[in-house]
Design a protein around this motif. Sequence first.
Motif, mmCIF file in Angstrom:
data_model
loop_
_atom_site.group_PDB
_atom_site.id
_atom_site.type_symbol
_atom_site.label_atom_id
_atom_site.label_comp_id
_atom_site.label_asym_id
_atom_site.label_seq_id
_atom_site.Cartn_x
_atom_site.Cartn_y
_atom_site.Cartn_z
ATOM 1 N N VAL A 59 71.959 -36.480 19.309
ATOM 2 C CA VAL A 59 71.147 -37.031 18.101
ATOM 3 C C VAL A 59 70.702 -38.332 18.354
ATOM 4 N N SER A 60 71.856 -39.233 18.488
ATOM 5 C CA SER A 60 71.642 -40.592 18.702
ATOM 6 C C SER A 60 70.424 -41.047 19.544
ATOM 7 N N SER A 61 70.540 -40.217 20.831
ATOM 8 C CA SER A 61 69.743 -40.668 21.841
ATOM 9 C C SER A 61 68.315 -40.157 22.069
ATOM 10 N N LEU A 62 68.151 -39.071 21.117
ATOM 11 C CA LEU A 62 66.892 -38.546 21.182
ATOM 12 C C LEU A 62 65.696 -39.363 20.673
ATOM 13 N N LYS A 63 65.794 -39.928 19.667
ATOM 14 C CA LYS A 63 64.480 -40.980 19.264
ATOM 15 C C LYS A 63 64.163 -41.864 20.479
ATOM 16 N N PRO A 64 64.878 -42.675 20.956
ATOM 17 C CA PRO A 64 64.285 -43.681 21.932
ATOM 18 C C PRO A 64 63.647 -42.826 23.059
ATOM 19 N N TYR A 65 63.878 -41.613 23.430
ATOM 20 C CA TYR A 65 63.396 -40.883 24.622
ATOM 21 C C TYR A 65 62.431 -39.876 24.019
ATOM 22 N N TRP A 66 62.320 -39.810 22.598
ATOM 23 C CA TRP A 66 61.273 -38.800 22.314
ATOM 24 C C TRP A 66 59.960 -38.645 23.010
ATOM 25 N N GLY A 67 59.663 -37.534 23.676
ATOM 26 C CA GLY A 67 58.373 -36.960 24.289
ATOM 27 C C GLY A 67 58.330 -37.446 25.574
ATOM 28 N N LYS A 68 59.166 -38.132 26.120
ATOM 29 C CA LYS A 68 59.020 -38.821 27.646
ATOM 30 C C LYS A 68 59.954 -37.854 28.577
ATOM 31 N N TRP A 69 59.995 -36.742 27.962
ATOM 32 C CA TRP A 69 60.770 -35.728 29.060
ATOM 33 C C TRP A 69 59.641 -34.845 29.724
ATOM 34 N N SER A 70 60.104 -34.446 30.736
ATOM 35 C CA SER A 70 59.523 -33.183 31.630
ATOM 36 C C SER A 70 59.616 -31.907 30.816
ATOM 37 N N GLY A 71 58.594 -31.730 30.164
ATOM 38 C CA GLY A 71 58.687 -30.267 29.430
ATOM 39 C C GLY A 71 58.873 -29.123 30.144
ATOM 40 N N ARG A 72 58.432 -29.002 31.463
ATOM 41 C CA ARG A 72 58.584 -27.884 32.213
ATOM 42 C C ARG A 72 59.723 -27.801 32.751
ATOM 43 N N ASP A 73 60.456 -29.059 33.219
ATOM 44 C CA ASP A 73 61.750 -28.924 33.755
ATOM 45 C C ASP A 73 62.817 -28.597 32.645
ATOM 46 N N ALA A 74 62.565 -29.257 31.555
ATOM 47 C CA ALA A 74 63.591 -28.801 30.304
ATOM 48 C C ALA A 74 63.414 -27.639 29.893
ATOM 49 N N LYS A 75 62.244 -26.953 29.980
ATOM 50 C CA LYS A 75 62.228 -25.380 29.377
ATOM 51 C C LYS A 75 62.894 -24.548 30.441
ATOM 52 N N ARG A 76 62.739 -24.869 31.750
ATOM 53 C CA ARG A 76 63.537 -24.082 32.530
ATOM 54 C C ARG A 76 65.167 -24.143 32.463
ATOM 55 N N LEU A 77 65.632 -25.362 32.293
ATOM 56 C CA LEU A 77 66.977 -25.682 32.255
ATOM 57 C C LEU A 77 67.533 -24.992 31.084
ATOM 58 N N ILE A 78 66.786 -25.294 29.768
ATOM 59 C CA ILE A 78 67.193 -24.572 28.582
ATOM 60 C C ILE A 78 67.114 -23.259 28.353
ATOM 61 N N LEU A 79 66.095 -22.587 29.040
ATOM 62 C CA LEU A 79 66.266 -20.842 29.152
ATOM 63 C C LEU A 79 67.147 -20.685 30.030
ATOM 64 N N GLY A 80 67.497 -21.257 31.055
ATOM 65 C CA GLY A 80 68.623 -20.748 32.026
ATOM 66 C C GLY A 80 70.044 -20.953 31.315
ATOM 67 N N SER A 81 70.114 -21.894 30.553
ATOM 68 C CA SER A 81 71.416 -22.212 29.934
ATOM 69 C C SER A 81 71.702 -21.146 28.818
ATOM 70 N N ILE A 82 70.845 -20.489 28.291
ATOM 71 C CA ILE A 82 71.084 -19.305 27.367
ATOM 72 C C ILE A 82 72.146 -18.396 28.085
ATOM 73 N N PRO A 83 71.760 -17.545 28.939
ATOM 74 C CA PRO A 83 72.678 -16.478 29.297
ATOM 75 C C PRO A 83 73.829 -17.247 30.300
ATOM 76 N N GLY A 84 73.850 -18.444 30.529
ATOM 77 C CA GLY A 84 74.900 -19.153 31.008
ATOM 78 C C GLY A 84 76.061 -19.297 29.959
ATOM 79 N N VAL A 85 75.650 -19.586 28.862
ATOM 80 C CA VAL A 85 76.411 -19.726 27.771
ATOM 81 C C VAL A 85 76.942 -18.488 27.178
ATOM 82 N N GLY A 86 76.120 -17.398 27.349
ATOM 83 C CA GLY A 86 76.377 -16.108 26.952
ATOM 84 C C GLY A 86 77.729 -15.539 27.645
ATOM 85 N N LEU A 87 77.351 -15.836 29.107
ATOM 86 C CA LEU A 87 78.417 -15.353 30.088
ATOM 87 C C LEU A 87 79.760 -15.960 29.800
ATOM 88 N N ALA A 88 79.679 -17.508 29.489
ATOM 89 C CA ALA A 88 80.840 -18.036 29.232
ATOM 90 C C ALA A 88 81.723 -17.573 28.192
#
Length: 250
Positions: A59-88
């Motif tokens: 949370v402390s790190s979000l503001k300095p980097y807000w909107g500067k991320w790669s939305g495409r790559d973040a979406k792939r990683l976040i969507l993939g992480s959901i079944p990963g967390v479920g498996l864990a």
Amino acid sequence: MEFDLTFFALAIPAVMFAGISKAGFGSGAAFAAASILALVVEPALALGIMLPLLMLIDVSSLKPYWGKWSGRDAKRLILGSIPGVGLAIWLYQIADADVFRLLIGGISLAFVAYEIARKRGLLPKREAPFSSPVGLFAGVTAGFTSFVSHAGGPPVAVYLLSQGLQKTTYQATTVLVFWAINGFKALPYAILGVFTWQTLLIDLLLAPFAILGAWLGVRAHFWIPEKAFFTVTYILLTITGTKLIWDALS
């Protein structure tokens, strides 16, 4: 258990290191904080102590980097992480995390070796970044390993570093991805009993050091030139991979 001076002597620098790593250098080595705490407390307690602090750093790190991320790559990683967390969650009580530590550690070291060879002209330059399925797989792996050991940084770093992102885009993407993954982990941790009143009390005492580490990490990120940044990132990735393999084999 008793949280004595020995605990705080290890915990304070470990939490600050996690903040600096996550906020400035892509999260690759932040998991080491939980490993350090596990030297003096039970591993489950170490995980329970670190997750709220990692979320505070996110949370402390979000503001300095807000909107500067790669939305495409973040979406792939976040969507993939959901079944990963479920498996864990499903395998939490029976899974041997050492297999995954060994796998991710080996991938981390192999990727650093690959990048060094590529930059020195020993390998042909990759014509295209990794595809969407690779990003989803990296997300699955990150979700699983993050849940069982807070060690989700290496698979995310391996994928993002191959995408040719500029340093701030890379860093902002890791901040967003782990803000999401750590959020996914919180409720299952609570249900599984990983959090206790003791861990939450310790989190209150360590929270200022987590924020200080994040502050230092953000400033270190913008102070360091891009070439030096990625050199530091590869070093941290090497340390992370080596530590994962050592943990798995020992």
